[in-house]
Scaffold this motif. Sequence first.
Motif, PDB file in Angstrom:
ATOM      1  N   LEU A 130       0.828  -1.203   0.000  1.00 58.93           N
ATOM      2  CA  LEU A 130       0.000   0.000   0.000  1.00 58.93           C
ATOM      3  C   LEU A 130       0.865   1.256   0.000  1.00 58.93           C
ATOM      4  O   LEU A 130       0.585   2.214  -0.734  1.00 58.93           O
ATOM      5  N   ALA A 131       1.926   1.267   0.779  1.00 56.49           N
ATOM      6  CA  ALA A 131       2.816   2.435   0.819  1.00 56.49           C
ATOM      7  C   ALA A 131       3.416   2.707  -0.561  1.00 56.49           C
ATOM      8  O   ALA A 131       3.504   3.868  -0.987  1.00 56.49           O
ATOM      9  N   ARG A 132       3.810   1.658  -1.277  1.00 52.74           N
ATOM     10  CA  ARG A 132       4.390   1.855  -2.615  1.00 52.74           C
ATOM     11  C   ARG A 132       3.327   2.350  -3.603  1.00 52.74           C
ATOM     12  O   ARG A 132       3.603   3.213  -4.439  1.00 52.74           O
ATOM     13  N   VAL A 133       2.103   1.810  -3.512  1.00 45.70           N
ATOM     14  CA  VAL A 133       1.028   2.263  -4.400  1.00 45.70           C
ATOM     15  C   VAL A 133       0.719   3.739  -4.123  1.00 45.70           C
ATOM     16  O   VAL A 133       0.574   4.534  -5.055  1.00 45.70           O
ATOM     17  N   GLU A 134       0.635   4.102  -2.854  1.00 45.40           N
ATOM     18  CA  GLU A 134       0.384   5.506  -2.506  1.00 45.40           C
ATOM     19  C   GLU A 134       1.503   6.401  -3.032  1.00 45.40           C
ATOM     20  O   GLU A 134       1.240   7.505  -3.525  1.00 45.40           O
ATOM     21  N   GLN A 135       2.733   5.934  -2.948  1.00 40.04           N
ATOM     22  CA  GLN A 135       3.866   6.710  -3.443  1.00 40.04           C
ATOM     23  C   GLN A 135       3.776   6.896  -4.959  1.00 40.04           C
ATOM     24  O   GLN A 135       3.986   8.000  -5.475  1.00 40.04           O
ATOM     25  N   ILE A 136       3.454   5.835  -5.672  1.00 44.16           N
ATOM     26  CA  ILE A 136       3.308   5.919  -7.133  1.00 44.16           C
ATOM     27  C   ILE A 136       2.242   6.949  -7.490  1.00 44.16           C
ATOM     28  O   ILE A 136       2.461   7.832  -8.326  1.00 44.16           O
ATOM     29  N   VAL A 137       1.078   6.829  -6.860  1.00 47.33           N
ATOM     30  CA  VAL A 137      -0.024   7.742  -7.168  1.00 47.33           C
ATOM     31  C   VAL A 137       0.366   9.185  -6.836  1.00 47.33           C
ATOM     32  O   VAL A 137       0.130  10.106  -7.629  1.00 47.33           O
ATOM     33  N   GLU A 138       0.991   9.383  -5.692  1.00 45.48           N
ATOM     34  CA  GLU A 138       1.419  10.726  -5.305  1.00 45.48           C
ATOM     35  C   GLU A 138       2.383  11.320  -6.331  1.00 45.48           C
ATOM     36  O   GLU A 138       2.232  12.469  -6.765  1.00 45.48           O
ATOM     37  N   PHE A 139       3.380  10.549  -6.734  1.00 50.07           N
ATOM     38  CA  PHE A 139       4.355  11.047  -7.704  1.00 50.07           C
ATOM     39  C   PHE A 139       3.700  11.342  -9.054  1.00 50.07           C
ATOM     40  O   PHE A 139       4.001  12.348  -9.691  1.00 50.07           O
ATOM     41  N   LEU A 140       2.809  10.454  -9.494  1.00 47.92           N
ATOM     42  CA  LEU A 140       2.158  10.676 -10.783  1.00 47.92           C
ATOM     43  C   LEU A 140       1.200  11.858 -10.741  1.00 47.92           C
ATOM     44  O   LEU A 140       0.934  12.477 -11.768  1.00 47.92           O
ATOM     45  N   ARG A 141       0.702  12.170  -9.575  1.00 47.95           N
ATOM     46  CA  ARG A 141      -0.160  13.355  -9.430  1.00 47.95           C
ATOM     47  C   ARG A 141       0.665  14.640  -9.404  1.00 47.95           C
ATOM     48  O   ARG A 141       0.263  15.653  -9.965  1.00 47.95           O
ATOM     49  N   PHE A 147      -5.874  -1.993  -2.629  1.00 46.38           N
ATOM     50  CA  PHE A 147      -4.816  -2.279  -1.657  1.00 46.38           C
ATOM     51  C   PHE A 147      -5.162  -1.783  -0.258  1.00 46.38           C
ATOM     52  O   PHE A 147      -4.755  -2.405   0.727  1.00 46.38           O
ATOM     53  N   ARG A 148      -5.945  -0.717  -0.152  1.00 46.63           N
ATOM     54  CA  ARG A 148      -6.411  -0.275   1.160  1.00 46.63           C
ATOM     55  C   ARG A 148      -7.358  -1.308   1.762  1.00 46.63           C
ATOM     56  O   ARG A 148      -7.334  -1.561   2.967  1.00 46.63           O
ATOM     57  N   ARG A 149      -8.174  -1.902   0.919  1.00 45.20           N
ATOM     58  CA  ARG A 149      -9.115  -2.919   1.401  1.00 45.20           C
ATOM     59  C   ARG A 149      -8.371  -4.120   1.962  1.00 45.20           C
ATOM     60  O   ARG A 149      -8.818  -4.729   2.926  1.00 45.20           O
ATOM     61  N   HIS A 150      -7.242  -4.471   1.366  1.00 45.40           N
ATOM     62  CA  HIS A 150      -6.437  -5.579   1.918  1.00 45.40           C
ATOM     63  C   HIS A 150      -5.847  -5.211   3.268  1.00 45.40           C
ATOM     64  O   HIS A 150      -5.577  -6.092   4.089  1.00 45.40           O
ATOM     65  N   MET A 151      -5.646  -3.930   3.498  1.00 47.20           N
ATOM     66  CA  MET A 151      -5.110  -3.482   4.793  1.00 47.20           C
ATOM     67  C   MET A 151      -6.222  -3.306   5.831  1.00 47.20           C
ATOM     68  O   MET A 151      -6.117  -3.783   6.947  1.00 47.20           O
ATOM     69  N   ASP A 152      -7.254  -2.593   5.446  1.00 47.00           N
ATOM     70  CA  ASP A 152      -8.254  -2.142   6.412  1.00 47.00           C
ATOM     71  C   ASP A 152      -9.581  -2.891   6.360  1.00 47.00           C
ATOM     72  O   ASP A 152     -10.407  -2.716   7.239  1.00 47.00           O
ATOM     73  N   ALA A 173     -11.370  -9.826  -9.560  1.00 43.26           N
ATOM     74  CA  ALA A 173     -11.932  -8.773 -10.418  1.00 43.26           C
ATOM     75  C   ALA A 173     -11.418  -7.396  -9.989  1.00 43.26           C
ATOM     76  O   ALA A 173     -11.040  -6.577 -10.837  1.00 43.26           O
ATOM     77  N   ALA A 174     -11.381  -7.152  -8.692  1.00 46.28           N
ATOM     78  CA  ALA A 174     -10.872  -5.870  -8.190  1.00 46.28           C
ATOM     79  C   ALA A 174      -9.376  -5.738  -8.468  1.00 46.28           C
ATOM     80  O   ALA A 174      -8.886  -4.652  -8.811  1.00 46.28           O
ATOM     81  N   TYR A 175      -8.638  -6.835  -8.338  1.00 47.80           N
ATOM     82  CA  TYR A 175      -7.196  -6.816  -8.600  1.00 47.80           C
ATOM     83  C   TYR A 175      -6.922  -6.501 -10.070  1.00 47.80           C
ATOM     84  O   TYR A 175      -6.012  -5.735 -10.390  1.00 47.80           O
ATOM     85  N   GLN A 176      -7.720  -7.076 -10.981  1.00 41.56           N
ATOM     86  CA  GLN A 176      -7.539  -6.806 -12.409  1.00 41.56           C
ATOM     87  C   GLN A 176      -7.726  -5.324 -12.708  1.00 41.56           C
ATOM     88  O   GLN A 176      -7.019  -4.749 -13.532  1.00 41.56           O
ATOM     89  N   LYS A 177      -8.656  -4.681 -12.019  1.00 46.16           N
ATOM     90  CA  LYS A 177      -8.864  -3.241 -12.194  1.00 46.16           C
ATOM     91  C   LYS A 177      -7.659  -2.456 -11.656  1.00 46.16           C
ATOM     92  O   LYS A 177      -7.267  -1.449 -12.237  1.00 46.16           O
ATOM     93  N   ALA A 178      -7.106  -2.914 -10.547  1.00 44.58           N
ATOM     94  CA  ALA A 178      -5.904  -2.267 -10.009  1.00 44.58           C
ATOM     95  C   ALA A 178      -4.739  -2.425 -10.990  1.00 44.58           C
ATOM     96  O   ALA A 178      -3.989  -1.474 -11.249  1.00 44.58           O
TER      97      ALA A 178
END
Length: 147
Positions: free
Chosen positions: A9-20, A42-47, A59-64
């Motif tokens: 999740l931390a890496r996904v958040e980092q990717i999104v932040e950088f791309l934004r 990935f948040r759902r897998h955490m929380d 199905a959700a993973y394929q969208k990710a």
Amino acid sequence: MKTDNKAILARVEQIVEFLRKCHVRDGWKIDEERAERALSYFRRHMDGPAFADEDEDTAAYQKALEFFRSHGQSIDWVHDGNPIGMICRGAYHSPRAAELASAIDGELVEAYRQIVALDAETTTTAPPSAMTIGTSIRIPRRRRCEV
């Protein structure tokens, strides 16, 4: 080995932040809808809440995954924290790689010309059973990253 959902999740958040926030190129804009789908997965897998079943999770993973594919991101980095794919992809698109590709293209064109010339020689002067191609022709092989 247990999946480290917190690190993923931390890496996904980092990717999104950088791309934004980072300038990728003129006209660049992150696909916010896809980014949000990836983050949500990935948040759902955490929380939580947990997925109803494997089909819903898949199905959700394929969208990710579609977010990562459409934005050129490394799944190896996301899941394993392995930067090799990112490093090699960056090198593949570098000016140095373009220089080398140009040289290889020239070698391939020359090799093709040699093959055509040898083929013309052997088909006009020798029976098909005696046709050979010279061993001096070297065609460069592509190698995968081996670490």
